[in-house]
Design a protein around this motif. Structure first.
Motif, PDB file in Angstrom:
ATOM      1  N   TYR A  68     -24.401  39.019  19.544  1.00  0.00           N
ATOM      2  CA  TYR A  68     -25.554  38.201  19.141  1.00  0.00           C
ATOM      3  C   TYR A  68     -26.800  38.707  18.447  1.00  0.00           C
ATOM      4  O   TYR A  68     -26.979  39.931  18.703  1.00  0.00           O
ATOM      5  N   CYS A  69     -27.566  37.941  17.759  1.00  0.00           N
ATOM      6  CA  CYS A  69     -28.885  38.471  17.018  1.00  0.00           C
ATOM      7  C   CYS A  69     -29.735  37.283  17.665  1.00  0.00           C
ATOM      8  O   CYS A  69     -29.454  36.044  17.694  1.00  0.00           O
ATOM      9  N   LEU A  70     -31.089  37.962  17.983  1.00  0.00           N
ATOM     10  CA  LEU A  70     -32.016  37.064  18.195  1.00  0.00           C
ATOM     11  C   LEU A  70     -33.080  36.787  17.118  1.00  0.00           C
ATOM     12  O   LEU A  70     -33.633  38.025  16.777  1.00  0.00           O
ATOM     13  N   ASN A  71     -33.470  35.810  16.735  1.00  0.00           N
ATOM     14  CA  ASN A  71     -34.610  35.314  15.735  1.00  0.00           C
ATOM     15  C   ASN A  71     -35.555  34.645  16.360  1.00  0.00           C
ATOM     16  O   ASN A  71     -35.401  33.822  17.373  1.00  0.00           O
ATOM     17  N   ILE A  72     -36.777  34.520  16.007  1.00  0.00           N
ATOM     18  CA  ILE A  72     -37.813  33.443  16.205  1.00  0.00           C
ATOM     19  C   ILE A  72     -38.290  32.874  15.086  1.00  0.00           C
ATOM     20  O   ILE A  72     -38.692  33.405  14.129  1.00  0.00           O
ATOM     21  N   SER A  73     -38.180  31.444  15.245  1.00  0.00           N
ATOM     22  CA  SER A  73     -38.804  30.688  14.024  1.00  0.00           C
ATOM     23  C   SER A  73     -40.008  30.655  13.716  1.00  0.00           C
ATOM     24  O   SER A  73     -40.941  30.909  14.736  1.00  0.00           O
ATOM     25  N   CYS A  74     -40.474  30.663  12.282  1.00  0.00           N
ATOM     26  CA  CYS A  74     -42.013  30.517  12.290  1.00  0.00           C
ATOM     27  C   CYS A  74     -42.194  29.864  11.080  1.00  0.00           C
ATOM     28  O   CYS A  74     -41.191  28.952  10.579  1.00  0.00           O
ATOM     29  N   GLU A  75     -43.294  29.527  10.620  1.00  0.00           N
ATOM     30  CA  GLU A  75     -43.879  28.543   9.756  1.00  0.00           C
ATOM     31  C   GLU A  75     -43.629  26.998  10.282  1.00  0.00           C
ATOM     32  O   GLU A  75     -42.885  26.642  11.285  1.00  0.00           O
ATOM     33  N   PRO A  76     -44.490  26.201   9.671  1.00  0.00           N
ATOM     34  CA  PRO A  76     -44.361  24.914  10.357  1.00  0.00           C
ATOM     35  C   PRO A  76     -43.011  24.271  10.348  1.00  0.00           C
ATOM     36  O   PRO A  76     -42.058  24.573   9.534  1.00  0.00           O
ATOM     37  N   LYS A  77     -42.914  23.054  10.943  1.00  0.00           N
ATOM     38  CA  LYS A  77     -41.588  22.382  11.088  1.00  0.00           C
ATOM     39  C   LYS A  77     -41.356  21.694   9.600  1.00  0.00           C
ATOM     40  O   LYS A  77     -42.065  21.641   8.779  1.00  0.00           O
ATOM     41  N   GLY A  78     -40.070  22.174   9.401  1.00  0.00           N
ATOM     42  CA  GLY A  78     -39.432  21.789   8.002  1.00  0.00           C
ATOM     43  C   GLY A  78     -39.523  22.865   7.134  1.00  0.00           C
ATOM     44  O   GLY A  78     -38.812  23.059   6.036  1.00  0.00           O
ATOM     45  N   HIS A  79     -40.134  24.056   7.261  1.00  0.00           N
ATOM     46  CA  HIS A  79     -40.010  25.274   6.485  1.00  0.00           C
ATOM     47  C   HIS A  79     -39.345  26.261   7.596  1.00  0.00           C
ATOM     48  O   HIS A  79     -39.242  26.244   8.627  1.00  0.00           O
ATOM     49  N   ALA A  80     -38.190  27.071   6.760  1.00  0.00           N
ATOM     50  CA  ALA A  80     -37.228  27.731   7.413  1.00  0.00           C
ATOM     51  C   ALA A  80     -37.269  29.111   7.625  1.00  0.00           C
ATOM     52  O   ALA A  80     -36.282  29.987   7.638  1.00  0.00           O
ATOM     53  N   GLY A  81     -38.447  29.669   7.854  1.00  0.00           N
ATOM     54  CA  GLY A  81     -38.789  30.995   7.889  1.00  0.00           C
ATOM     55  C   GLY A  81     -38.360  31.480   9.301  1.00  0.00           C
ATOM     56  O   GLY A  81     -38.433  30.840  10.290  1.00  0.00           O
ATOM     57  N   ILE A 133     -33.911  27.042  12.916  1.00  0.00           N
ATOM     58  CA  ILE A 133     -35.212  27.736  11.937  1.00  0.00           C
ATOM     59  C   ILE A 133     -35.817  26.767  11.101  1.00  0.00           C
ATOM     60  O   ILE A 133     -36.810  26.883  10.253  1.00  0.00           O
ATOM     61  N   PHE A 134     -34.991  25.573  11.124  1.00  0.00           N
ATOM     62  CA  PHE A 134     -35.976  24.332  10.363  1.00  0.00           C
ATOM     63  C   PHE A 134     -37.031  23.615  11.094  1.00  0.00           C
ATOM     64  O   PHE A 134     -37.757  22.689  10.613  1.00  0.00           O
ATOM     65  N   GLY A 135     -36.775  23.967  12.490  1.00  0.00           N
ATOM     66  CA  GLY A 135     -37.769  23.213  13.428  1.00  0.00           C
ATOM     67  C   GLY A 135     -39.123  23.797  13.481  1.00  0.00           C
ATOM     68  O   GLY A 135     -39.526  24.683  12.708  1.00  0.00           O
ATOM     69  N   PRO A 136     -39.738  23.585  14.583  1.00  0.00           N
ATOM     70  CA  PRO A 136     -41.173  24.070  14.659  1.00  0.00           C
ATOM     71  C   PRO A 136     -41.421  25.447  15.024  1.00  0.00           C
ATOM     72  O   PRO A 136     -40.326  25.989  15.358  1.00  0.00           O
ATOM     73  N   PRO A 137     -42.322  26.157  14.959  1.00  0.00           N
ATOM     74  CA  PRO A 137     -42.469  27.737  15.052  1.00  0.00           C
ATOM     75  C   PRO A 137     -42.383  27.799  16.479  1.00  0.00           C
ATOM     76  O   PRO A 137     -42.584  27.231  17.529  1.00  0.00           O
ATOM     77  N   GLY A 138     -41.803  29.191  16.938  1.00  0.00           N
ATOM     78  CA  GLY A 138     -41.816  29.838  18.229  1.00  0.00           C
ATOM     79  C   GLY A 138     -40.620  29.486  19.031  1.00  0.00           C
ATOM     80  O   GLY A 138     -40.712  29.452  20.241  1.00  0.00           O
ATOM     81  N   PHE A 139     -39.553  29.208  18.415  1.00  0.00           N
ATOM     82  CA  PHE A 139     -38.402  28.989  19.100  1.00  0.00           C
ATOM     83  C   PHE A 139     -37.283  30.030  18.779  1.00  0.00           C
ATOM     84  O   PHE A 139     -37.266  30.535  17.437  1.00  0.00           O
ATOM     85  N   ALA A 140     -36.505  30.162  19.595  1.00  0.00           N
ATOM     86  CA  ALA A 140     -35.543  31.359  19.475  1.00  0.00           C
ATOM     87  C   ALA A 140     -34.217  30.680  18.754  1.00  0.00           C
ATOM     88  O   ALA A 140     -33.594  29.714  19.075  1.00  0.00           O
ATOM     89  N   TYR A 141     -33.854  31.300  17.719  1.00  0.00           N
ATOM     90  CA  TYR A 141     -32.602  31.129  17.000  1.00  0.00           C
ATOM     91  C   TYR A 141     -31.577  32.257  17.152  1.00  0.00           C
ATOM     92  O   TYR A 141     -31.788  33.429  16.828  1.00  0.00           O
ATOM     93  N   VAL A 142     -30.536  32.262  17.995  1.00  0.00           N
ATOM     94  CA  VAL A 142     -29.494  33.041  18.493  1.00  0.00           C
ATOM     95  C   VAL A 142     -28.209  32.778  17.782  1.00  0.00           C
ATOM     96  O   VAL A 142     -27.820  31.541  17.891  1.00  0.00           O
ATOM     97  N   TYR A 143     -27.841  33.702  17.216  1.00  0.00           N
ATOM     98  CA  TYR A 143     -26.504  33.296  16.554  1.00  0.00           C
ATOM     99  C   TYR A 143     -25.222  34.532  16.891  1.00  0.00           C
ATOM    100  O   TYR A 143     -25.650  35.759  17.289  1.00  0.00           O
TER     101      TYR A 143
END
Length: 197
Positions: A83-96, A66-76
């Motif tokens: 399991y839960c599925l998230n999608i990273s957003c905001e530019p790289k370095g921002h953790a939304g 989630i600290f990486g670039p947007p549009g990637f899956a964060y699964v924990y």
DNA sequence: GGAGCGATGTCCT
DNA sequence: GGACATCGCTCCG
């Protein structure tokens, strides 16, 4: 017409992306078939400013995606079994990121039922109404999907926009958290029967 | 149909 | 050792 949702879509803050993801299709390529669900419920987690977010305590090996670039899956993995599925957003370095909480099943319902251990013909709400349920229905795990690019069709998991009007959005408090529980960061399609709880 | 609770792995203090 | 972005089962109405 169906269009792949591009990386630029995920550049916005999580509360914007969560709202705009409603009505779009989550598409999973599985055993040569398409498992498709319409996103009807999502929650925003706002990085290091949000006490309820995994990113709040800073970057670790677990939450690096989630600290990486947007549009990637964060699964924990949570509670020892889900399991839960998230999608990273905001530019790289921002953790939304955005947590996907519920889908309306659209395609591949028989496979979803099998993955969930349900008999064909069971209540459809048991398939994908809930973050743990939708991951099980679509066979999404940390090992197979954490860190994959959901803006690439080749990942086997991506988001499509079929330009269908989403309808009105209901905003409420996030489910199942203790910290920052009062923030209005849960978004759901009003009246949709596949919204959780 | 709703409240209560156990299961159970991983991460962080 | 405790918390945890959950689920499904029981028990009680």
């Amino acid at each position: 017409m169906k269009a792949l949702v591009p990386r630029a879509f995920y550049l916005d803050p999580p509360e914007v992306v969560a709202r705009e993801l409603l009505g779009k299709l989550l598409v999973r390529r599985y055993e040569g078939k398409r498992l498709v669900g319409r996103i009807v419920e999502a929650e925003a987690y706002c990085g290091i400013d949000d006490p309820a977010a995994h990113a709040y305590a800073g970057k670790t090996e677990r939450n690096a995606v989630i600290f990486g670039p947007p549009g990637f899956a964060y699964v924990y993995f949570i509670y020892g079994m889900h399991y839960c599925l998230n999608i990273s957003c905001e530019p790289k370095g921002h953790a939304g990121c955005v947590l996907l909480r519920a889908l309306e099943p659209v395609e591949g319902l028989d496979v979803m039922a099998r993955n969930r251990g349900l008999a064909p013909g069971s209540d459809l709400r048991l398939l994908t109404s809930g973050p743990g349920r939708l991951c099980q229905a679509l066979a999404i795990t940390r090992l197979t999907h954490n860190g994959i690019d959901v803006t690439s069709v080749r990942s086997g998991l991506h988001v499509e926009d079929d330009s269908r009007a989403a309808g009105s959005v209901e905003v409420s408090r996030r489910v199942g958290i203790r910290k920052a529980a009062d923030r209005p960061l849960r978004f759901a399609l009003a009246g949709n029967r596949f919204v959780s709880r």
